[in-house]
Design an enzyme around this catalytic site. Sequence first.
Site, PDB file in Angstrom:
ATOM      1  CG  ASN A 139     -14.646 -18.962  27.265  1.00 50.56           C
ATOM      2  OD1 ASN A 139     -15.831 -19.220  27.349  1.00 50.56           O
ATOM      3  ND2 ASN A 139     -13.881 -19.461  26.325  1.00 50.56           N
ATOM      4  CD  GLU A 140     -19.948 -16.586  27.776  1.00 47.12           C
ATOM      5  OE1 GLU A 140     -19.082 -16.470  28.671  1.00 47.12           O
ATOM      6  OE2 GLU A 140     -20.900 -17.384  27.861  1.00 47.12           O
TER       7      GLU A 140
HETATM    8  C1  LIG Z   1     -27.377  -6.420  24.202  1.00 47.14           C
HETATM    9  C2  LIG Z   1     -26.739  -7.691  24.525  1.00 47.14           C
HETATM   10  C3  LIG Z   1     -27.555  -8.908  24.329  1.00 47.14           C
HETATM   11  C4  LIG Z   1     -26.867 -10.156  24.790  1.00 47.14           C
HETATM   12  C5  LIG Z   1     -26.667 -11.111  23.713  1.00 47.14           C
HETATM   13  C6  LIG Z   1     -25.862 -12.332  24.059  1.00 47.14           C
HETATM   14  C7  LIG Z   1     -24.701 -12.513  23.170  1.00 47.14           C
HETATM   15  C8  LIG Z   1     -24.199 -13.872  22.843  1.00 47.14           C
HETATM   16  C9  LIG Z   1     -24.147 -14.855  23.918  1.00 47.14           C
HETATM   17  C10 LIG Z   1     -23.408 -16.077  23.503  1.00 47.14           C
HETATM   18  C11 LIG Z   1     -23.007 -16.899  24.657  1.00 47.14           C
HETATM   19  C12 LIG Z   1     -22.021 -17.913  24.220  1.00 47.14           C
HETATM   20  C13 LIG Z   1     -21.740 -18.980  24.899  1.00 47.14           C
HETATM   21  C14 LIG Z   1     -20.806 -20.036  24.413  1.00 47.14           C
HETATM   22  O1  LIG Z   1     -20.806 -21.094  24.923  1.00 47.14           O
HETATM   23  S1  LIG Z   1     -19.744 -19.679  23.124  1.00 47.14           S
HETATM   24  C15 LIG Z   1     -18.661 -21.075  22.967  1.00 47.14           C
HETATM   25  C16 LIG Z   1     -17.525 -20.991  23.927  1.00 47.14           C
HETATM   26  N1  LIG Z   1     -16.650 -22.117  23.768  1.00 47.14           N
HETATM   27  C17 LIG Z   1     -15.340 -22.036  23.641  1.00 47.14           C
HETATM   28  O2  LIG Z   1     -14.737 -20.986  23.691  1.00 47.14           O
HETATM   29  C18 LIG Z   1     -14.608 -23.337  23.423  1.00 47.14           C
HETATM   30  C19 LIG Z   1     -14.000 -23.404  22.065  1.00 47.14           C
HETATM   31  N2  LIG Z   1     -13.323 -24.681  21.871  1.00 47.14           N
HETATM   32  C20 LIG Z   1     -12.129 -24.969  22.392  1.00 47.14           C
HETATM   33  O3  LIG Z   1     -11.513 -24.209  23.098  1.00 47.14           O
HETATM   34  C21 LIG Z   1     -11.571 -26.310  22.038  1.00 47.14           C
HETATM   35  O4  LIG Z   1     -12.247 -26.824  20.939  1.00 47.14           O
HETATM   36  C22 LIG Z   1     -11.680 -27.341  23.209  1.00 47.14           C
HETATM   37  C23 LIG Z   1     -10.699 -26.968  24.317  1.00 47.14           C
HETATM   38  C24 LIG Z   1     -13.106 -27.458  23.733  1.00 47.14           C
HETATM   39  C25 LIG Z   1     -11.281 -28.753  22.661  1.00 47.14           C
HETATM   40  O5  LIG Z   1     -10.005 -28.675  22.073  1.00 47.14           O
HETATM   41  P1  LIG Z   1      -9.507 -29.862  21.126  1.00 47.14           P
HETATM   42  O6  LIG Z   1      -8.109 -29.526  20.723  1.00 47.14           O
HETATM   43  O7  LIG Z   1      -9.768 -31.173  21.755  1.00 47.14           O
HETATM   44  O8  LIG Z   1     -10.495 -29.816  19.863  1.00 47.14           O
HETATM   45  P2  LIG Z   1     -10.512 -28.743  18.675  1.00 47.14           P
HETATM   46  O9  LIG Z   1     -10.272 -27.383  19.172  1.00 47.14           O
HETATM   47  O10 LIG Z   1      -9.637 -29.221  17.580  1.00 47.14           O
HETATM   48  O11 LIG Z   1     -12.049 -28.836  18.239  1.00 47.14           O
HETATM   49  C26 LIG Z   1     -12.555 -29.932  17.487  1.00 47.14           C
HETATM   50  C27 LIG Z   1     -13.581 -29.392  16.513  1.00 47.14           C
HETATM   51  O12 LIG Z   1     -14.675 -28.848  17.268  1.00 47.14           O
HETATM   52  C28 LIG Z   1     -14.878 -27.480  16.872  1.00 47.14           C
HETATM   53  N3  LIG Z   1     -15.377 -26.738  18.028  1.00 47.14           N
HETATM   54  C29 LIG Z   1     -14.794 -26.555  19.205  1.00 47.14           C
HETATM   55  N4  LIG Z   1     -15.555 -25.838  20.031  1.00 47.14           N
HETATM   56  C30 LIG Z   1     -16.668 -25.533  19.341  1.00 47.14           C
HETATM   57  C31 LIG Z   1     -17.850 -24.800  19.642  1.00 47.14           C
HETATM   58  N5  LIG Z   1     -18.066 -24.252  20.839  1.00 47.14           N
HETATM   59  N6  LIG Z   1     -18.780 -24.699  18.687  1.00 47.14           N
HETATM   60  C32 LIG Z   1     -18.618 -25.258  17.480  1.00 47.14           C
HETATM   61  N7  LIG Z   1     -17.525 -25.973  17.138  1.00 47.14           N
HETATM   62  C33 LIG Z   1     -16.564 -26.107  18.062  1.00 47.14           C
HETATM   63  C34 LIG Z   1     -13.520 -27.016  16.401  1.00 47.14           C
HETATM   64  O13 LIG Z   1     -13.631 -25.891  15.590  1.00 47.14           O
HETATM   65  C35 LIG Z   1     -13.046 -28.244  15.674  1.00 47.14           C
HETATM   66  O14 LIG Z   1     -13.723 -28.290  14.421  1.00 47.14           O
HETATM   67  P3  LIG Z   1     -13.008 -28.852  13.102  1.00 47.14           P
HETATM   68  O15 LIG Z   1     -12.642 -30.277  13.410  1.00 47.14           O
HETATM   69  O16 LIG Z   1     -14.033 -28.724  12.030  1.00 47.14           O
HETATM   70  O17 LIG Z   1     -11.802 -27.979  12.853  1.00 47.14           O
END
Ligand SMILES: CCCCCCCCCCC/C=C/C(=O)SCCNC(=O)CCNC(=O)[C@H](O)C(C)(C)COP(=O)(O)OP(=O)(O)OC[C@H]1O[C@@H](n2cnc3c(N)ncnc32)[C@H](O)[C@@H]1OP(=O)(O)O
Length: 243
Positions: free
Chosen positions: A118-119
């Site tokens: 989903n990036e």
């Molecule tokens: C020229 C071009 C060159 C190329 C270069 C490449 C470019 C970059 C490539 C990067 C690739 C990236 C890959 C990834 O994996 S990015 C991460 C994707 N993840 C998501 O979108 C998920 C996000 N999270 C959620 O949707 C929800 O948290 C979830 C459904 C997983 C759980 O929901 P729930 O309601 O149970 O919990 P919360 O949302 O309240 O979350 C609790 C706390 O955790 C924190 N959190 C959530 N996900 C992340 C994460 N991925 N990283 C860090 N922290 C995360 C969230 O903020 C809450 O924190 P707090 O309690 O402090 O508020």
Amino acid sequence: MKMRNPPVNSLSLEFLTELLISLEKLENDKTFRGIIITSDCPGIFSAGLDLLEMYGRDPAHCAEYWKAVQELWLRVYLSNLVVIGAINGISPAGGCLLSLSCDYRVLANNPKYAIGLNETLLGIIAPFWFKDVLVNTIGHRAAERALQLGFLFPPSDALQVGIVDQVVPEDQVQSTARSVMAQWLAIPDHARQLTKNLVRKPTADRLLQQRDADIQNFVRFISRDSIQKSLHVYLEKLKQKKG
Ligand SMILES: CCCCCCCCCCC/C=C/C(=O)SCCNC(=O)CCNC(=O)[C@H](O)C(C)(C)COP(=O)(O)OP(=O)(O)OC[C@H]1O[C@@H](n2cnc3c(N)ncnc32)[C@H](O)[C@@H]1OP(=O)(O)O
């Protein structure tokens, strides 16, 4: 292997390092022939890469982080062990990559347990090796749509498109993964391992041939102001969701 990095099993540098060490130990212990990767965080397989390792960090940190991400992928993807994913929760982006790197994926049938790269929804892009693994799994056209639109497939769609191999009731995920493991372990290791390598090596080689350039590209991309802004907006959205 039960992943436990509460609250969401995000793949922080520390957690990636722990996973790498555990995998290396299992690989080196000849009494192990396979692993089932699952989650100890209720409802979440892995929230993917840890956004806080990419937001507001200096280039040296981003480079170190990306090297660890590459390392974990290569180790899981090319593992000599049979690797089965018992996916008992949502697995976006990096969580999906981890699942896709398993030899077989069993997903729990819960509409909340979506899986996909989903990036684009975060305003970032999936690197070429994430894309390659998805294309290898679901084909070019389906991957093209899924990547651009940042699809997170609920279980029925995930099965239909082939991003997972099996969808089963939630209470049967572990037992199904164990039965699948038994089938895979019935194959002589050397024949299965050589075949796995034959199929996967060209994809892994694409990264191995340009690891440093990939790290530099990542650091340049993630350090852009516009990308940092997108990550900020996404992190704020996650916070606001809590209300
Ligand atoms: C020229 C071009 C060159 C190329 C270069 C490449 C470019 C970059 C490539 C990067 C690739 C990236 C890959 C990834 O994996 S990015 C991460 C994707 N993840 C998501 O979108 C998920 C996000 N999270 C959620 O949707 C929800 O948290 C979830 C459904 C997983 C759980 O929901 P729930 O309601 O149970 O919990 P919360 O949302 O309240 O979350 C609790 C706390 O955790 C924190 N959190 C959530 N996900 C992340 C994460 N991925 N990283 C860090 N922290 C995360 C969230 O903020 C809450 O924190 P707090 O309690 O402090 O508020």
